[in-house]
Design a protein around this motif. Structure first.
Motif, PDB file in Angstrom:
ATOM      1  N   SER A  52      21.682  32.808 -56.260  1.00 38.68           N
ATOM      2  CA  SER A  52      22.953  32.930 -56.970  1.00 38.68           C
ATOM      3  C   SER A  52      23.659  34.208 -56.546  1.00 38.68           C
ATOM      4  N   ARG A  53      24.944  34.219 -56.821  1.00 41.61           N
ATOM      5  CA  ARG A  53      25.727  35.437 -56.632  1.00 41.61           C
ATOM      6  C   ARG A  53      26.658  35.547 -57.825  1.00 41.61           C
ATOM      7  N   GLN A  54      26.893  36.770 -58.231  1.00 37.95           N
ATOM      8  CA  GLN A  54      27.719  37.009 -59.394  1.00 37.95           C
ATOM      9  C   GLN A  54      29.059  37.588 -58.967  1.00 37.95           C
ATOM     10  N   VAL A  55      30.108  37.018 -59.518  1.00 38.99           N
ATOM     11  CA  VAL A  55      31.463  37.512 -59.297  1.00 38.99           C
ATOM     12  C   VAL A  55      32.041  37.779 -60.683  1.00 38.99           C
ATOM     13  N   GLY A  56      32.137  39.061 -61.030  1.00 38.60           N
ATOM     14  CA  GLY A  56      32.553  39.401 -62.389  1.00 38.60           C
ATOM     15  C   GLY A  56      31.499  38.913 -63.365  1.00 38.60           C
ATOM     16  N   ASN A  57      31.927  38.115 -64.332  1.00 42.34           N
ATOM     17  CA  ASN A  57      30.997  37.562 -65.322  1.00 42.34           C
ATOM     18  C   ASN A  57      30.480  36.176 -64.943  1.00 42.34           C
ATOM     19  N   ILE A  58      30.919  35.658 -63.821  1.00 38.57           N
ATOM     20  CA  ILE A  58      30.569  34.292 -63.428  1.00 38.57           C
ATOM     21  C   ILE A  58      29.474  34.305 -62.366  1.00 38.57           C
ATOM     22  N   VAL A  59      28.452  33.464 -62.580  1.00 40.00           N
ATOM     23  CA  VAL A  59      27.356  33.328 -61.627  1.00 40.00           C
ATOM     24  C   VAL A  59      27.510  31.984 -60.921  1.00 40.00           C
ATOM     25  N   TYR A  60      27.453  32.035 -59.602  1.00 42.26           N
ATOM     26  CA  TYR A  60      27.555  30.839 -58.767  1.00 42.26           C
ATOM     27  C   TYR A  60      26.199  30.561 -58.121  1.00 42.26           C
ATOM     28  N   TYR A  61      25.752  29.326 -58.195  1.00 34.57           N
ATOM     29  CA  TYR A  61      24.454  28.920 -57.655  1.00 34.57           C
ATOM     30  C   TYR A  61      24.627  28.133 -56.368  1.00 34.57           C
ATOM     31  N   PHE A  62      23.639  28.256 -55.474  1.00 31.64           N
ATOM     32  CA  PHE A  62      23.662  27.545 -54.209  1.00 31.64           C
ATOM     33  C   PHE A  62      22.225  27.370 -53.708  1.00 31.64           C
ATOM     34  N   LEU A  63      22.032  26.429 -52.781  1.00 32.40           N
ATOM     35  CA  LEU A  63      20.713  26.155 -52.217  1.00 32.40           C
ATOM     36  C   LEU A  63      20.334  27.176 -51.149  1.00 32.40           C
ATOM     37  N   THR A  64      19.059  27.469 -51.081  1.00 33.07           N
ATOM     38  CA  THR A  64      18.473  28.265 -49.993  1.00 33.07           C
ATOM     39  C   THR A  64      17.239  27.502 -49.537  1.00 33.07           C
ATOM     40  N   LEU A  65      17.414  26.601 -48.606  1.00 31.15           N
ATOM     41  CA  LEU A  65      16.373  25.641 -48.256  1.00 31.15           C
ATOM     42  C   LEU A  65      15.382  26.082 -47.196  1.00 31.15           C
ATOM     43  N   ASP A  66      15.636  27.153 -46.472  1.00 34.25           N
ATOM     44  CA  ASP A  66      14.808  27.487 -45.319  1.00 34.25           C
ATOM     45  C   ASP A  66      13.318  27.510 -45.636  1.00 34.25           C
ATOM     46  N   ASP A  67      12.906  28.208 -46.674  1.00 33.01           N
ATOM     47  CA  ASP A  67      11.486  28.305 -47.007  1.00 33.01           C
ATOM     48  C   ASP A  67      10.925  26.946 -47.420  1.00 33.01           C
ATOM     49  N   THR A  68      11.690  26.193 -48.191  1.00 30.27           N
ATOM     50  CA  THR A  68      11.228  24.884 -48.640  1.00 30.27           C
ATOM     51  C   THR A  68      11.060  23.937 -47.464  1.00 30.27           C
ATOM     52  N   ILE A  69      12.005  23.933 -46.547  1.00 30.77           N
ATOM     53  CA  ILE A  69      11.905  23.070 -45.371  1.00 30.77           C
ATOM     54  C   ILE A  69      10.686  23.457 -44.546  1.00 30.77           C
ATOM     55  N   THR A  70      10.459  24.749 -44.367  1.00 31.95           N
ATOM     56  CA  THR A  70       9.289  25.219 -43.621  1.00 31.95           C
ATOM     57  C   THR A  70       8.006  24.749 -44.290  1.00 31.95           C
ATOM     58  N   ARG A  71       7.935  24.874 -45.601  1.00 26.33           N
ATOM     59  CA  ARG A  71       6.742  24.441 -46.336  1.00 26.33           C
ATOM     60  C   ARG A  71       6.507  22.941 -46.172  1.00 26.33           C
ATOM     61  N   LEU A  72       7.559  22.153 -46.317  1.00 23.31           N
ATOM     62  CA  LEU A  72       7.415  20.704 -46.195  1.00 23.31           C
ATOM     63  C   LEU A  72       7.052  20.299 -44.766  1.00 23.31           C
ATOM     64  N   GLU A  73       7.584  21.007 -43.792  1.00 23.26           N
ATOM     65  CA  GLU A  73       7.214  20.725 -42.397  1.00 23.26           C
ATOM     66  C   GLU A  73       5.736  21.029 -42.146  1.00 23.26           C
ATOM     67  N   ARG A  74       5.223  22.133 -42.721  1.00 21.78           N
ATOM     68  CA  ARG A  74       3.801  22.474 -42.567  1.00 21.78           C
ATOM     69  C   ARG A  74       2.925  21.408 -43.220  1.00 21.78           C
ATOM     70  N   LEU A  75       3.329  20.965 -44.408  1.00 22.00           N
ATOM     71  CA  LEU A  75       2.571  19.943 -45.114  1.00 22.00           C
ATOM     72  C   LEU A  75       2.582  18.636 -44.318  1.00 22.00           C
ATOM     73  N   THR A  76       3.727  18.259 -43.814  1.00 22.63           N
ATOM     74  CA  THR A  76       3.838  17.043 -43.006  1.00 22.63           C
ATOM     75  C   THR A  76       2.970  17.143 -41.753  1.00 22.63           C
ATOM     76  N   ALA A  77       3.001  18.291 -41.097  1.00 21.55           N
ATOM     77  CA  ALA A  77       2.183  18.486 -39.893  1.00 21.55           C
ATOM     78  C   ALA A  77       0.689  18.374 -40.225  1.00 21.55           C
ATOM     79  N   ALA A  78       0.269  18.932 -41.349  1.00 18.88           N
ATOM     80  CA  ALA A  78      -1.143  18.851 -41.754  1.00 18.88           C
ATOM     81  C   ALA A  78      -1.535  17.400 -42.021  1.00 18.88           C
TER      82      ALA A  78
END
Length: 116
Positions: free
Chosen positions: A77-103
């Motif tokens: 998330s990032r905060q602008v004034g009093n408002i918080v905006y959320y967004f995805l950060t998939l890099d770690d999750t994709i890496t984890r799922l790729e490792r699991l798939t490879a295993a």
């Protein structure tokens, strides 16, 4: 007691190391949040109230799900004034799922070799 092959042991190790990610992804409300968050860029993000309205949950329940996704590194998330905006950060999750798939693929390959 069950005896596992090395490939099975590696696959189980990946499952255990990624159990928090897998549990987070198993929840239908979090799946909906991920789908909605995938439509916004980190530069724009989306507010928690907009997310709550979109998935039909209360703001506190939505915040709880966002916290879970944040704890595993899928949401930031990032905060602008009093408002918080959320967004995805998939890099770690994709890496984890790729490792699991490879295993799992290594496990399948070892079974195929053992059968033939």
């Amino acid at each position: 007691m069950t005896t596992y092959t090395q490939a099975q042991t590696e696959a189980l190790k990946e499952f255990k190391s990624d159990v928090n990610h897998l549990n987070a992804l198993a929840n239908a409300s979090r799946q909906k949040l991920i789908m909605i968050l995938s439509t916004v860029t980190p530069e724009h993000g989306i507010k928690v109230n907009d997310l709550a309205d979109a998935i039909g949950l209360s703001q506190p329940a939505t915040s709880h799900h966002l916290k879970t996704l944040h704890e595993i590194g899928m949401v930031d998330s990032r905060q602008v004034g009093n408002i918080v905006y959320y967004f995805l950060t998939l890099d770690d999750t994709i890496t984890r799922l790729e490792r699991l798939t490879a295993a799992l693929r290594r496990q399948q390959a070892s079974v195929a070799v053992a059968v033939h």
